[in-house]
Design an enzyme around this catalytic site. Structure first.
Site, mmCIF file in Angstrom:
data_model
loop_
_atom_site.group_PDB
_atom_site.id
_atom_site.type_symbol
_atom_site.label_atom_id
_atom_site.label_comp_id
_atom_site.label_asym_id
_atom_site.label_seq_id
_atom_site.Cartn_x
_atom_site.Cartn_y
_atom_site.Cartn_z
ATOM 1 N N TRP A 35 0.707 -1.049 0.025
ATOM 2 C CA TRP A 35 -0.069 0.181 -0.076
ATOM 3 C C TRP A 35 0.898 1.245 -0.035
ATOM 4 C CZ3 TRP A 35 0.553 3.360 4.040
ATOM 5 C CH2 TRP A 35 1.180 2.860 5.146
ATOM 6 N N GLU A 78 7.625 7.806 14.034
ATOM 7 C CA GLU A 78 7.968 7.322 12.608
ATOM 8 C C GLU A 78 8.841 8.043 11.778
ATOM 9 O OE1 GLU A 78 6.933 4.649 11.768
ATOM 10 O OE2 GLU A 78 5.388 3.887 13.106
ATOM 11 N N GLU A 113 8.919 0.919 6.238
ATOM 12 C CA GLU A 113 8.644 2.041 7.468
ATOM 13 C C GLU A 113 8.463 3.513 6.880
ATOM 14 O OE1 GLU A 113 8.270 2.031 10.997
ATOM 15 O OE2 GLU A 113 8.294 -0.385 10.808
ATOM 16 N N HIS A 116 5.086 4.958 6.677
ATOM 17 C CA HIS A 116 4.253 5.315 7.837
ATOM 18 C C HIS A 116 4.264 6.876 8.220
ATOM 19 C CE1 HIS A 116 5.042 0.703 9.220
ATOM 20 N NE2 HIS A 116 4.527 1.071 8.187
ATOM 21 N N GLU A 166 8.741 -3.280 17.875
ATOM 22 C CA GLU A 166 7.798 -3.426 16.617
ATOM 23 C C GLU A 166 6.339 -4.014 17.287
ATOM 24 O OE1 GLU A 166 8.080 -2.452 13.594
ATOM 25 O OE2 GLU A 166 10.196 -2.380 13.161
ATOM 26 N N THR A 169 4.493 -0.975 18.586
ATOM 27 C CA THR A 169 4.040 -0.207 17.887
ATOM 28 C C THR A 169 2.883 -0.746 16.925
ATOM 29 O OG1 THR A 169 5.532 -0.872 16.200
ATOM 30 C CG2 THR A 169 6.102 1.351 17.252
ATOM 31 N N ASP A 198 1.738 -3.631 8.990
ATOM 32 C CA ASP A 198 3.400 -3.710 8.728
ATOM 33 C C ASP A 198 4.033 -3.990 9.953
ATOM 34 O OD1 ASP A 198 2.836 -2.895 6.196
ATOM 35 O OD2 ASP A 198 3.710 -1.027 6.228
ATOM 36 N N GLU A 199 3.747 -3.266 11.039
ATOM 37 C CA GLU A 199 4.366 -3.456 12.265
ATOM 38 C C GLU A 199 4.286 -4.862 12.826
ATOM 39 O OE1 GLU A 199 6.118 -1.020 12.752
ATOM 40 O OE2 GLU A 199 4.974 0.763 12.719
ATOM 41 N N HIS A 202 6.639 -6.926 11.008
ATOM 42 C CA HIS A 202 8.141 -6.657 11.311
ATOM 43 C C HIS A 202 8.422 -7.308 12.562
ATOM 44 C CE1 HIS A 202 7.938 -2.492 8.592
ATOM 45 N NE2 HIS A 202 7.988 -3.675 7.916
HETATM 46 FE FE FE2 Z 1 6.388 2.139 11.720
HETATM 47 FE FE FE2 Z 2 8.155 -0.533 12.722
#
Ligand code: FE2
Ligand code: FE2
Length: 326
Positions: A35, A78, A113, A116, A166, A169, A198-199, A202
């Site tokens: 995205w 971020e 990242e 973000h 991670e 977050t 995403d976090e 990760h």
């Molecule tokens: Fe992030």
């Molecule tokens: Fe992150």
């Protein structure tokens, strides 16, 4: 498999290259499959742009003060990405071959990242509720001030840190999404949901790195885990400040706001720790020497201790007037 007794950290990290290489496509998404902030925010090339902005601003008007403050704090965190990438590059023993899996991971992680901060920043700008200059000054401060994560340059400590962070977050962006939804901003909820996803991926990657290290070097990995938990995991933005405010002095107000609205609390800290203990099968770990056993005992007993402390802590009620909020 390398023998634990002989393994140096650099050897273990080198040995992990094939594992990291194999897992890259699971832990990172391709650009084609990713995205982008533009997918989630009004498109300035369209005739509908101004109407969309108007709707966005109307929804943002109803978001609570603490939620806005937390969003700004999250965004600044971020946006300090240059600090995190340069820190990752200084970890001892990471092979610097640009075509090797470790550098591919570092770059791919950074590239993901980077979206973000972009997405959150653009939303906040369009919302009309933020003093952008104040927020930008805080970001500049944070990048210039750096951080002290107490990981030294140790890969084992660093990956404990990133596994924890991670996950934290993921929790906080997910909660912001839930609160935004409750307060009627579905667009913001969707945006934060994408960041949170995403976090989570990760976090999965870093936890897997640590699991792999536990296979090769359980004792040293256990000692590193214990050491990080004794020092306590600090947030990467712990030096956060506003213009005219001392180093780190804004950070406490930001975390107070996050506690107040339940975005990230001391209970979450303990939950994350319990999750890591579970994930890394600390209870049934073999191959520990006496010091390693003591480290395990300390970590296993820690969640109960932390819960007792958390019960005594009050949620901070003091409201603080952030310079960031217009
Ligand atoms: Fe992030
Ligand atoms: Fe992150």
């Amino acid at each position: 498999m390398i023998t634990a007794a002989l393994a140096s950290r650099a050897e273990v990290i080198k040995w992990m290259e094939s594992f990291v290489s194999e897992k890259l496509s699971e832990f990172l998404k391709t650009v084609e499959d990713s995205w982008q902030p533009a997918d989630l925010l009004p498109d300035a090339t369209m005739d509908t742009f101004l109407d969309e902005i108007k709707d966005l601003r109307e929804r943002a008007r109803d978001l609570s003060y603490d939620l806005m403050a937390v969003l700004v704090g999250d965004t600044i965190t971020e946006e300090a990405l240059p600090t995190y990438e340069s820190w990752l590059m200084t970890i001892d023993g990471l092979p610097q071959d640009p075509n090797g899996p470790w550098m591919k991971w570092n770059r791919g992680w950074t590239a993901e990242e980077n979206r973000h901060g972009d997405a959150l920043n653009r939303y906040l700008y369009l919302s009309g509720r933020i003093n952008m200059r104040e927020m930008e000054a805080s970001t500049q401060y944070l990048i210039a001030d750096g951080f002290d994560l107490q990981t030294d340059s140790d890969p084992y400590r660093s990956f404990v840190y990133t596994s924890f962070q991670e996950t934290a977050t993921n929790i906080s962006h997910r909660r912001v999404a839930q609160i935004a939804k409750r307060q009627g901003d579905l667009q913001l909820a969707k945006l934060c949901g994408h960041v949170a996803a995403d976090e989570a991926r990760h976090a999965k990657a870093y936890k897997a790195f640590v699991s792999k290290i536990f296979e090769a070097d359980p004792n040293e990995m256990m000692l590193a885990f214990e050491d990080m938990m004794r020092k306590k995991i600090v947030m990467p933005a712990h030096y956060m400040r506003e213009l005219g405010v001392d180093l780190g002095k804004t950070f406490g107000h930001f975390t107070d706001a996050a506690q107040r609205i339940g975005v990230y609390t001391s209970a979450d800290y303990t939950d994350i720790l319990e999750g890591l203990i579970d994930e890394w099968k600390i209870e049934t770990l073999t191959g520990l020497n006496e010091a390693g056993e003591r480290a395990r005992d300390y970590v296993m007993a820690l969640p109960v201790r932390l819960k007792r402390v958390a019960e005594r802590m009050k949620v901070p009620s003091l409201e603080y007037k952030f310079r960031w909020i217009a």
